[in-house]
Structures are given as structure tokens and as C-alpha cells.
Enzyme design. Structure first.
Site, short mmCIF file in Angstrom:
data_model
loop_
_atom_site.label_atom_id
_atom_site.label_comp_id
_atom_site.label_asym_id
_atom_site.label_seq_id
_atom_site.Cartn_x
_atom_site.Cartn_y
_atom_site.Cartn_z
NE ARG A 98 -3.84 -2.01 2.50
CZ ARG A 98 -4.92 -2.28 1.75
NH1 ARG A 98 -5.23 -1.51 0.74
NH2 ARG A 98 -5.67 -3.35 2.01
CG ASP A 116 -13.08 -4.19 -0.20
OD1 ASP A 116 -13.08 -5.30 0.36
OD2 ASP A 116 -12.25 -3.29 0.03
CD GLU A 174 -13.24 -5.03 6.75
OE1 GLU A 174 -12.40 -5.53 7.51
OE2 GLU A 174 -12.97 -4.71 5.56
NE ARG A 215 -6.21 -8.94 0.81
CZ ARG A 215 -5.60 -8.00 1.55
NH1 ARG A 215 -6.31 -7.08 2.15
NH2 ARG A 215 -4.30 -7.97 1.65
O1 F6P Z 1 -9.61 -3.71 0.29
C1 F6P Z 1 -9.46 -5.07 0.53
C2 F6P Z 1 -9.42 -5.35 2.00
O2 F6P Z 1 -9.26 -6.74 2.19
C3 F6P Z 1 -10.62 -4.83 2.79
O3 F6P Z 1 -11.73 -5.65 2.66
C4 F6P Z 1 -10.03 -4.76 4.18
O4 F6P Z 1 -10.68 -3.80 4.96
C5 F6P Z 1 -8.60 -4.35 3.93
O5 F6P Z 1 -8.32 -4.71 2.60
C6 F6P Z 1 -7.59 -5.00 4.83
O6 F6P Z 1 -6.36 -4.44 4.58
P1 F6P Z 1 -4.97 -5.00 5.06
O7 F6P Z 1 -4.65 -6.21 4.22
O8 F6P Z 1 -4.02 -3.89 4.82
O9 F6P Z 1 -5.12 -5.39 6.49
#
Ligand code: F6P
Length: 357
Positions: free
Chosen positions: A74, A136, A231, A284
Site C-alpha cells: 500500500r 470489496d 467489518e 483474499r
Molecule cells: O480492500 C481489501 C481489504 O481486504 C478490505 O476488505 C479490508 O478492509 C482491507 O483490505 C484489509 O487491509 P490489510 O490487508 O491492509 O489489512
């Protein structure tokens, strides 16, 4: 000859590899000579010139492979204009690396944040094509993102498993589903898994209504209740708070997430046992489902066509059952949310599902 840069940015999801393979396969099939530069770990790779040259072989056998062969990270858009810890101008560095490699186009696979930076690079004069990824499904300009259906499958399987144990023990179960600030994933997995109550950010819940729904089930002879909670679900009271006060509330909360707060409230008010299950990042992970393999391959192939035609500045999206090109400036910075009066919500309510409203 086309010189193509490629990167995957933001949270990963299923079918990123399938999409990249689609782009490359379509270009190779066209017989156009191509050079492919894969930037590693998202925009970081582009900023710091960390890339590897790839050929068709690198994209063979990855249709079914989860994650991303390029890695991801990110890079917050909010601070993209701020220099890094060594004073490096990140935007300038990305442009320099693009020009140094004499790229014709940069293919960027990502979600919301990624698209803001992609559009910024377009404004800075780079040729950009993007592909919509995210579990999402909250990306503006496309009815569907790849990764979403695979995540629905996993979250549904989780609810299915919870169903059997909830029934054995006569318990109330909450399954917390990802989705960031939108409820597509929770709604779809909730309906597919037969959840009795579905709480999504777009419809702030009233805990009294949630409890009423549980009690109604008990009165009708059901010993257990399954609640799918997004969430990002939010109560009516919290939704009335200012952004700042809500943030403060979350920071001071003793609960790790909204599901635990709801569980405590239900337990206290009904005296019944409540368990919380959080499938988290499993949603994911793993291999993309067949739908996503096909969908991502189609998007990739269409991206290849745009590249061959030299048409840049678009996200390849999906609207009304057609693959379409959407101008990046229309996509960037907008969130696609569920409409509370969407027909799927009406139909869910007709099935007796409570949204706590
Ligand atoms: O945007 C995808 C996602 O999996 C969201 O559903 C979730 O809120 C976020 O990313 C989690 O992010 P990370 O992997 O940075 O914890």
C-alpha cells in the site's frame, strides 16, 4: 514494439495473476513485439526502480495462482506528494523511471487508492491503463471487480461451516466479513450462506431491531441465529456522530471490531451465548474461482487491445454485461456503495432477512 510496465498495488486478491496473464497473452498472440517490465511491490517498485524484465514464460501456469507474482504494497495517496524519508519526490521518481525505461504504457492493477495515484500519473502525462481488482467490489465505474466472487465463495463457505455448529449448539453466531466501507461482500455471502441477519455499512443498524429479529426466530422455533456483519457495519447512533467523534470512539473501544461490540450487546440483552468468527484475510487468499479466472482474463485481453490501439487513460471495467473502457478521471476518488433501496436488498428482506433497520 511496445514497452509495457506492470504493477499490482494495494491489498491483493484472487485473479491478479490471471488478469496480468490475460494482458500478456493477448499481446503475444497479436504478434506485436513486447518488452514487459514488472515493478515489484506496487508503486514502491516504480518509485525506487525495482523491477524485473518478464517474458511470456513468466505468465505461464499462473491462471489459477492466488496472490500476485509481482508482490504488492500500500502506498497511501494521501502522502504521495510528500517526500520519502530520504527526501525523494515520489511522483517525480515514478515519472523518471517510466521515462528511463521508455515505457509506452503502465498497466496498473488495483482498487480505490491505487486508482487515485494512477489518475495522478495520467495527469502527469504518463500513459496508463488500469484493471479493477478488489474483493470489496467498491470501485466506481465497474459493476464488478475481480477477486470479489472468489471472496464471496470463501466467506460463504465460512458461513456454511458456522451453520452446522451453530445448529448443534443452538448458539447465536456472528461472522464478520471484509469489505472495507461497503457491504457487497457481506450481502452476497450472507444471502448465499443463509444468514438470518445481515448488517452492512450502507444501512446503519438499530441493536433493538437486531435483537427483535433474533427473538422472532426463537419464538418461531429456531434455536440458532447467523448474523453476517460487515467489518464496516455501523449502528444508527454511531452513524449520527461526526467523523471525528466516531474515529475517537473506535480508538477508545475495548472491542477489536464492531462484531464483538454487537456480540456483547446481544449477550447482555438476551442472556444467550454469542460467538464471533472472523475469516479475515482468508477471504483474499487462495486460487481464484472460475468466474474470476474468466472475468480477469477478459479484462486483461481487452486491456491488451487498448494497448495495441494506443488508447490510454482508461480503466477496463464491466457495465451492463459488457466490458467497457472508463476514463480514469471518472473512476478516481469515488466509492461505489450499495444503494439501501437496491432491488437485491428488497428481495433479501422479502426472504425475511433482517438488516437491523
Ligand atoms: O480492500 C481489501 C481489504 O481486504 C478490505 O476488505 C479490508 O478492509 C482491507 O483490505 C484489509 O487491509 P490489510 O490487508 O491492509 O489489512
Amino acid at each position: 514494439m511496445k514497452r509495457i510496465g506492470m504493477l499490482t498495488s494495494g491489498g491483493d486478491c484472487q485473479a491478479l495473476n490471471a488478469a496480468m496473464r490475460g494482458v500478456v497473452k493477448s499481446l503475444l498472440y497479436s504478434k506485436e513485439e513486447v518488452e514487459i517490465y514488472g515493478f515489484l511491490e506496487g508503486y514502491k517498485g516504480l518509485i525506487y526502480g525495482n523491477f524485473k524484465m518478464l517474458t511470456g514464460v513468466d505468465f505461464a501456469g499462473i491462471l489459477t495462482k492466488g496472490g500476485t507474482i509481482l508482490g504488492s504494497s500500500r502506498t497511501p495517496f494521501k502522502t504521495i506528494r510528500e517526500p520519502d524519508e530520504n527526501g525523494l519526490d515520489k511522483v517525480e521518481a515514478m515519472k523518471q523511471n517510466y521515462y528511463k525505461l521508455r515505457l509506452d504504457v503502465l498497466v496498473i492493477l488495483g482498487g480505490n487508492g491505487t486508482h487515485k495515484t494512477a489518475n495522478l500519473l495520467r495527469e502527469e502525462g504518463l500513459n496508463i491503463i488500469t484493471l479493477p481488482k478488489t474483493i470489496d467490489n467498491d470501485l466506481w465505474g465497474t459493476d464488478m471487480t475481480f477477486g470479489f466472487q472468489s471472496a464471496v465463495d470463501i466467506a460463504t463457505e465460512c458461513i456454511d461451516c458456522i451453520h452446522t455448529t451453530a445448529a448443534s449448539h443452538g448458539r447465536i453466531f456472528i461472522v464478520e466479513v471484509m469489505g472495507h466501507k461497503v457491504g457487497y461482500l457481506t450481502l452476497n455471502a450472507g444471502m448465499a450462506g443463509g444468514a438470518d441477519i445481515i448488517l452492512i455499512p450502507e444501512i446503519p443498524y438499530d441493536i433493538d431491531k437486531v435483537i427483535e429479529a433474533i427473538e422472532r426466530r426463537h419464538k418461531n422455533g429456531s434455536q440458532f441465529t447467523i448474523i453476517a456483519v460487515a467489518e464496516g457495519a455501523i449502528s444508527k447512533e454511531d452513524a449520527a456522530l461526526s467523523k471525528k467523534d466516531y474515529k475517537k470512539k473506535l480508538e477508545n473501544s475495548k472491542y477489536p471490531s464492531v462484531s464483538y461490540e454487537i456480540a456483547a450487546q446481544i449477550q447482555e440483552r438476551t442472556g444467550q451465548e454469542v460467538r464471533v468468527t472472523v475469516p479475515g484475510h482468508t477471504q483474499r487468499g487462495g486460487s481464484p474461482c472460475p468466474y474470476d479466472r474468466v472475468f480477469a482474463s477478459r479484462l486483461g485481453a481487452e486491456a491488451g487491445e487498448l494497448i495495441l490501439a494506443g488508447e490510454y487513460g482508461f480503466m477496463v471495467g464491466y457495465k451492463n454485461r459488457e466490458i467497457v473502457k472508463v476514463p480514469l478521471e471518472d473512476v478516481a476518488g469515488k466509492l461505489k456503495m450499495l444503494e439501501p433501496d437496491a432491488s437485491i436488498i428488497k428481495e433479501a428482506k422479502l426472504l425475511g432477512i433482517s438488516f437491523g433497520d
